[in-house]
Motif scaffolding. Sequence first.
Motif, PDB file in Angstrom:
ATOM      1  N   TYR A 260      -4.419   9.766 -11.108  1.00 50.03           N
ATOM      2  CA  TYR A 260      -4.700   8.959  -9.902  1.00 50.03           C
ATOM      3  C   TYR A 260      -3.449   8.177  -9.499  1.00 50.03           C
ATOM      4  O   TYR A 260      -3.036   8.175  -8.332  1.00 50.03           O
TER       5      TYR A 260
ATOM      6  N   VAL B   3      -4.460  -0.944  -3.415  1.00 52.85           N
ATOM      7  CA  VAL B   3      -5.327  -0.921  -2.223  1.00 52.85           C
ATOM      8  C   VAL B   3      -5.811   0.491  -1.910  1.00 52.85           C
ATOM      9  O   VAL B   3      -6.886   0.671  -1.359  1.00 52.85           O
ATOM     10  N   GLY B   4      -4.985   1.514  -2.241  1.00 56.06           N
ATOM     11  CA  GLY B   4      -5.453   2.899  -2.170  1.00 56.06           C
ATOM     12  C   GLY B   4      -5.329   3.584  -0.828  1.00 56.06           C
ATOM     13  O   GLY B   4      -5.653   4.766  -0.725  1.00 56.06           O
ATOM     14  N   ASN B   5      -4.900   2.903   0.238  1.00 58.37           N
ATOM     15  CA  ASN B   5      -4.752   3.603   1.522  1.00 58.37           C
ATOM     16  C   ASN B   5      -3.580   3.033   2.301  1.00 58.37           C
ATOM     17  O   ASN B   5      -3.120   1.916   2.049  1.00 58.37           O
ATOM     18  N   ARG B   6      -3.116   3.845   3.261  1.00 56.20           N
ATOM     19  CA  ARG B   6      -1.877   3.561   3.980  1.00 56.20           C
ATOM     20  C   ARG B   6      -1.929   2.265   4.781  1.00 56.20           C
ATOM     21  O   ARG B   6      -1.040   1.417   4.679  1.00 56.20           O
ATOM     22  N   SER B   7      -2.973   2.090   5.572  1.00 58.83           N
ATOM     23  CA  SER B   7      -2.970   0.941   6.486  1.00 58.83           C
ATOM     24  C   SER B   7      -3.036  -0.377   5.721  1.00 58.83           C
ATOM     25  O   SER B   7      -2.337  -1.344   6.066  1.00 58.83           O
ATOM     26  N   ASP B   8      -3.860  -0.417   4.670  1.00 65.31           N
ATOM     27  CA  ASP B   8      -3.926  -1.643   3.874  1.00 65.31           C
ATOM     28  C   ASP B   8      -2.611  -1.873   3.136  1.00 65.31           C
ATOM     29  O   ASP B   8      -2.161  -3.016   2.995  1.00 65.31           O
TER      30      ASP B   8
ATOM     31  N   ASP C 151       0.374  -1.029   4.148  1.00 70.26           N
ATOM     32  CA  ASP C 151       1.355  -1.550   5.116  1.00 70.26           C
ATOM     33  C   ASP C 151       1.150  -3.044   5.361  1.00 70.26           C
ATOM     34  O   ASP C 151       2.107  -3.812   5.473  1.00 70.26           O
TER      35      ASP C 151
ATOM     36  N   LEU D 166       0.358  -0.051  -2.975  1.00 72.00           N
ATOM     37  CA  LEU D 166      -0.472   1.087  -2.577  1.00 72.00           C
ATOM     38  C   LEU D 166      -1.452   1.511  -3.670  1.00 72.00           C
ATOM     39  O   LEU D 166      -2.608   1.808  -3.381  1.00 72.00           O
TER      40      LEU D 166
ATOM     41  N   GLY E 242       2.538   7.424  -1.507  1.00 75.51           N
ATOM     42  CA  GLY E 242       3.458   6.346  -1.120  1.00 75.51           C
ATOM     43  C   GLY E 242       4.827   6.889  -0.754  1.00 75.51           C
ATOM     44  O   GLY E 242       5.434   6.466   0.244  1.00 75.51           O
TER      45      GLY E 242
ATOM     46  N   MET F 166      -9.523   8.663  -0.995  1.00 77.06           N
ATOM     47  CA  MET F 166      -9.271   7.219  -0.970  1.00 77.06           C
ATOM     48  C   MET F 166      -8.116   6.916  -0.011  1.00 77.06           C
ATOM     49  O   MET F 166      -8.209   6.021   0.829  1.00 77.06           O
ATOM     50  N   TYR F 167      -7.058   7.685  -0.146  1.00 76.10           N
ATOM     51  CA  TYR F 167      -5.875   7.432   0.683  1.00 76.10           C
ATOM     52  C   TYR F 167      -6.173   7.708   2.160  1.00 76.10           C
ATOM     53  O   TYR F 167      -5.731   6.972   3.032  1.00 76.10           O
ATOM     54  N   ASP F 168      -6.941   8.765   2.413  1.00 74.10           N
ATOM     55  CA  ASP F 168      -7.260   9.130   3.801  1.00 74.10           C
ATOM     56  C   ASP F 168      -8.418   8.316   4.369  1.00 74.10           C
ATOM     57  O   ASP F 168      -8.843   8.562   5.493  1.00 74.10           O
ATOM     58  N   ARG F 169      -8.948   7.406   3.595  1.00 73.92           N
ATOM     59  CA  ARG F 169     -10.069   6.531   3.998  1.00 73.92           C
ATOM     60  C   ARG F 169     -11.311   7.343   4.340  1.00 73.92           C
ATOM     61  O   ARG F 169     -12.012   7.066   5.291  1.00 73.92           O
TER      62      ARG F 169
ATOM     63  N   ARG G 214       4.691   8.714   2.545  1.00 76.23           N
ATOM     64  CA  ARG G 214       4.556   7.739   3.635  1.00 76.23           C
ATOM     65  C   ARG G 214       5.906   7.097   3.952  1.00 76.23           C
ATOM     66  O   ARG G 214       6.311   6.999   5.111  1.00 76.23           O
TER      67      ARG G 214
ATOM     68  N   ALA H  68      -8.693  10.744  -5.077  1.00 74.82           N
ATOM     69  CA  ALA H  68      -7.519   9.942  -4.707  1.00 74.82           C
ATOM     70  C   ALA H  68      -7.110  10.238  -3.262  1.00 74.82           C
ATOM     71  O   ALA H  68      -6.785   9.319  -2.496  1.00 74.82           O
TER      72      ALA H  68
ATOM     73  N   ARG I 221       9.142  -7.966  10.495  1.00 73.43           N
ATOM     74  CA  ARG I 221       7.747  -7.932  10.962  1.00 73.43           C
ATOM     75  C   ARG I 221       6.909  -8.986  10.245  1.00 73.43           C
ATOM     76  O   ARG I 221       6.102  -9.676  10.850  1.00 73.43           O
TER      77      ARG I 221
ATOM     78  N   MET J 157      -1.202   8.596  -6.105  1.00 72.17           N
ATOM     79  CA  MET J 157      -0.974   7.491  -5.161  1.00 72.17           C
ATOM     80  C   MET J 157       0.531   7.282  -4.946  1.00 72.17           C
ATOM     81  O   MET J 157       0.971   6.962  -3.842  1.00 72.17           O
TER      82      MET J 157
END
Lengths: 454, 187
Positions: A56, B43-48, B50, B40, A64, A29-32, A67, A26, A85, A60
């Motif tokens: 998982y 999609v599983g990651n921060r940039s996606d 956002d 989140l 979130g 996944m989050y850190d790409r 973040r 996980a 935005r 996440m």
Amino acid sequence: MFSELWEKGRSVAGEPTSEDEILELADAMYDRRIDAGALERLEELLANDLACLQAYVERMNLHGDLRRRTIESAPLTQANSVMDRALSAGAARERLRSRWWMAAVTACSLCFLGTMGWMIFLKTSLPPEVGVIAGLTTDITTGDQVLDLGQVVRLNEVFTVSKGVASFQFPSVMVNLIGPAQVRLSGPGQLELLAGTVHAQVRHGGEGFTVRTPDSVVVDLGTEFSVNYIPEGNTEVHVRRGRVQASLLDRNGAAIKRLDLTAERAATFSAEARASREVGFTAEPFEKIDSTRGTITTIDGMLRTLNEPPTSLNFGALQTRNHGLVIPEQQQVVLKQALEVTGSRGPVRLPAGSRISSYLVHYEPDNLATAAPRGGVTFDGRIAAVLVNHEALSETDQMFGLHGLDYGQGHSRGLESIEDQVQISDDRSTASFYFVVAGEKDVDQVRILVLSQE
Amino acid sequence: MKAKLTSLDRAPSDIDDPARQAEFLRRLAADYNEVYAAGLVIVGNRSDADDVIQEVCVVLWQKYAGAQPILNFRKWACTVAFHVAKNHVRKQRRWALGLSDYAMSRIEQVQSGGSELFELRRELLDSCIEKLSERDQRFLDQCYRGSHSFTDLARLQRTSVETIYTRLKRVRKRLADCVQRTLGKGS
């Protein structure tokens, strides 16, 4: 990437629990940092292990929450900011979309115009003309390629002749491609011999004509020569008259050795062996061309030549249906005494010492002939006389005819019909013919006596 | 709301109604954390996430302005967020890695069913973060703010990327353990 690190970590720390594993996946996944192998494992755990699925989702949510804490403190401010935005991005997206459509329409229009322009350009800007096809033997075989007399040939065209001889007229140069052979017209006054044999007759003004093979470059200095190239083998150059400069090439096409070859000399070149040497001259390719073309420069219309001399012209022996044949007979006959012959326009006196090359035009239609052949033949010399009646032909068979050729007896040979026509050009280099297809089949023959230049 | 909302694809009747806009924003803010989480987890990651949350907000507003009164805003907004996020992943899968439809569907089920629990964990997280050292809090902030990539962060701290990951892993574990422990005490 991540799966390798994960494997490395596992080997040190021992077998992890599924929960440890799913948390690492996980995080990756989050850190790409996740790769295909790790994603596959993640999918497997999510599909088969409810505890992992729960872990998982919890992880996440943790990401979130962390973040969101870093962005804004108040949810209302966050929502406001995101809406601002989003709506700005949406409006920008709308503008972008509209611009994109305009750009796409413009691009399509330009593309269409460009394509049309390019097609027009291709249609109207063919490669430059470098010569014409000036002769074809009756047995010419070219595979898929269509060759026709008078056909314009252009730069970079490739011609392949499986059988027979195709003759190309370039400015001051006549090139005969002797099948099987292949050439590329690589430039004005030069060609690339890809395989087989070419024969070149270069007249004044055509000096510098060049034949290139992977082994050699042959530059003519005013002559008659032949070049034979065997792919993966070597190149042979034979010079009948005059002089050529032949260079041995290395594998990169750079000249490494140069030979001047004069009359009746020959040499062989091999780029592979980086060697060249003189060999015995052979007249065979030249004699073949003599028997095929003699000093003919161009043939047009429904006239052809033969690859091999005929053995009989007796009635029925060599039928030609819808075309006439031009058969080179004896060449360079020097008259020991003056000769008077009956030409198409009356008696013609040929003085002693004249050097005469003779050509017989033969036409014998068969029962399936449908078209009366028309055509013309041009010689590298001045036409002295055209013999059109039976007697004049028979009287000169011995002197100018081919030895061993049966010209036949007991049938009419000349132009009997008043509709058969022969015209000679003002410069007396070209004879034009029109043979009718009469109800009663016969043989039409004409003998052309040409004064040689030498 | 600083910027005036404008019509994008459709022009619902209430789209320019300031009162309706204020109401929508208030309700979105109230459930913003859940809506973000819904995007989140898929999609599983921060940039996606956002990117997705912005698109979700637009879709929500378009639907909200022209729809009948929404009774359960959170459920409705999260459903929209799941839908938008799944479509995003499906598009991304053409050139990048992404979860399968099956996995996304299972994740959606767990996320939808545990929203109250996740809300509770969120509250506990705040106190757990405060228990971290200032240095770790600052480090966590740097990692999650997203103004620097991990590579940049490693360069700034004159260390390796792997060291950054290792340290981040340790901090995450401490936080997760703290939340779990606190949750266990509470229950």
